[in-house]
Design a protein around this motif. Structure first.
Motif, PDB file in Angstrom:
ATOM      1  N   GLN A 191      15.298  41.476 -24.574  1.00 21.94           N
ATOM      2  CA  GLN A 191      16.633  41.699 -23.969  1.00 21.94           C
ATOM      3  C   GLN A 191      16.188  43.367 -23.797  1.00 21.94           C
ATOM      4  O   GLN A 191      16.631  44.310 -24.106  1.00 21.94           O
ATOM      5  N   ARG A 198      19.834  45.465 -22.143  1.00 24.65           N
ATOM      6  CA  ARG A 198      20.571  44.234 -21.333  1.00 24.65           C
ATOM      7  C   ARG A 198      21.165  43.298 -22.449  1.00 24.65           C
ATOM      8  O   ARG A 198      20.410  42.985 -23.302  1.00 24.65           O
ATOM      9  N   TRP A 200      20.250  39.947 -20.573  1.00 28.30           N
ATOM     10  CA  TRP A 200      19.405  38.882 -20.671  1.00 28.30           C
ATOM     11  C   TRP A 200      18.029  39.430 -21.302  1.00 28.30           C
ATOM     12  O   TRP A 200      17.445  39.886 -21.133  1.00 28.30           O
ATOM     13  N   GLY A 202      14.863  36.607 -19.304  1.00 23.74           N
ATOM     14  CA  GLY A 202      14.040  36.969 -17.932  1.00 23.74           C
ATOM     15  C   GLY A 202      12.432  36.282 -18.099  1.00 23.74           C
ATOM     16  O   GLY A 202      12.829  36.153 -19.019  1.00 23.74           O
ATOM     17  N   CYS A 219      10.337  41.347 -15.209  1.00 23.72           N
ATOM     18  CA  CYS A 219      11.069  40.690 -16.209  1.00 23.72           C
ATOM     19  C   CYS A 219      12.515  40.397 -14.826  1.00 23.72           C
ATOM     20  O   CYS A 219      13.099  41.274 -14.261  1.00 23.72           O
ATOM     21  N   ARG A 221      15.937  38.437 -13.669  1.00 20.02           N
ATOM     22  CA  ARG A 221      16.888  37.202 -14.039  1.00 20.02           C
ATOM     23  C   ARG A 221      16.876  36.045 -13.818  1.00 20.02           C
ATOM     24  O   ARG A 221      16.778  36.114 -12.199  1.00 20.02           O
ATOM     25  N   THR A 222      17.417  35.119 -14.551  1.00 18.96           N
ATOM     26  CA  THR A 222      17.047  33.639 -14.241  1.00 18.96           C
ATOM     27  C   THR A 222      18.200  32.870 -13.572  1.00 18.96           C
ATOM     28  O   THR A 222      18.414  31.926 -12.854  1.00 18.96           O
ATOM     29  N   SER A 227      21.184  40.542  -7.787  1.00 17.51           N
ATOM     30  CA  SER A 227      21.286  41.464  -7.346  1.00 17.51           C
ATOM     31  C   SER A 227      21.820  42.416  -6.312  1.00 17.51           C
ATOM     32  O   SER A 227      22.673  43.338  -7.087  1.00 17.51           O
ATOM     33  N   GLY A 240      19.778  33.542  -9.786  1.00 13.13           N
ATOM     34  CA  GLY A 240      19.252  35.262 -10.931  1.00 13.13           C
ATOM     35  C   GLY A 240      18.825  36.255  -8.746  1.00 13.13           C
ATOM     36  O   GLY A 240      18.849  35.971  -8.345  1.00 13.13           O
TER      37      GLY A 240
END
Length: 264
Positions: A191, A198, A200, A202, A219, A221-222, A227, A240
């Motif tokens: 993180q 953050r 999350w 990843g 990394c 995000r899943t 985004s 993600g």
């Protein structure tokens, strides 16, 4: 640093230059009534020597009284070459020879111009502005020259590129990484990996950027929406940014693992 195509760079610089010129026309850059205009030969007398009227230097044409930092700029001091002149280029290059102590910044890159802007902020904060030196950056009327407009446009463009790079880093934080000749490479996400806090973790992925020779580990995000999802496409697959076209999985690594080892 964000890499920009040549055409895109110059279009951006033209827009930034136009904005700077518009600001001046609105009066933001009008010379102060008490600003003094120096010619280079006059400024050269302000080197802090016995009998000199003061200790000044110039940066992008702006003249600062650095008497309070005399130990840095007086004759024999490490930065004495900056005194009594505009040596803007040397603030970035570190070339303190006579050939390097010049004001021509036209060949500096965006990142180098940002370094120059940092120095400008330093002098604005710590030393008094005494006026302007005529020549490359200011005319005999005290108004900015096209070369100063171009320099300011480069700084503006560099700041915009930095802002975009920071936005990209928030989206794809760099992985933690280590390498050894026996075990190869190991990548992992947390993180705070990449210095980006953050909520999350990843998974590691290769990110390919236009113009870059090699991909680097980021990394990703899943879960949740991508985004760059737009309001006109509210539905998503709850994956993600995993489906971003510039990403590639590491061969042999579990798809959703936060750690990945690549043998040598």
């Amino acid at each position: 640093m964000l890499r920009l195509g040549r055409r895109g760079l110059w279009l951006g610089l033209a827009a930034a230059a136009a904005a700077a010129m518009a600001a001046r026309l609105m009066g933001w850059w009008s010379p102060r009534a008490d600003f003094r205009l120096f010619i280079p030969e006059e400024l050269a007398r302000y080197r802090g020597r016995p009998g000199d009227p003061g200790l000044y230097l110039a940066l992008l044409g702006r003249v600062y009284d650095v008497s309070s930092g005399r130990r840095h700029y007086e004759p024999g001091a490490h930065y004495s070459g900056f005194a009594g002149r505009d040596a803007s280029r040397a603030f970035v290059t570190g070339d303190y020879s006579e050939g390097g102590l010049v004001d021509d910044v036209s060949a500096l890159s965006l990142s180098e111009m940002l370094t120059l802007q940092s120095w400008l902020s330093f002098y604005e904060k710590n030393y008094e502005v005494m006026g302007r030196v005529t020549g490359r950056f200011y005319g005999e009327d005290g108004l900015p020259t096209p070369e100063l407009t171009q320099a300011e446009a480069m700084i503006t463009k560099g700041l915009e590129a930095n802002k975009q790079e920071l936005k990209e880093k928030q989206k794809f934080p760099p992985c933690n990484a280590e390498w050894s000749s026996t075990r190869g490479s190991r990548f992992w996400c947390s993180q705070r990996s990449g210095g980006v806090s953050r909520d999350w973790i990843g998974v590691p992925r290769k990110l390919f950027k236009p113009g870059a020779k090699e991909p680097h580990c980021v990394c990703v995000r899943t879960t949740g929406p991508p985004s760059d999802q737009t309001p006109d496409k509210p539905t998503h697959r709850n994956r993600g940014d995993l489906e971003h076209p510039s990403l590639e999985e590491y061969t042999g690594c579990p798809r959703l693992a936060a750690r990945c080892s690549v043998p040598p």
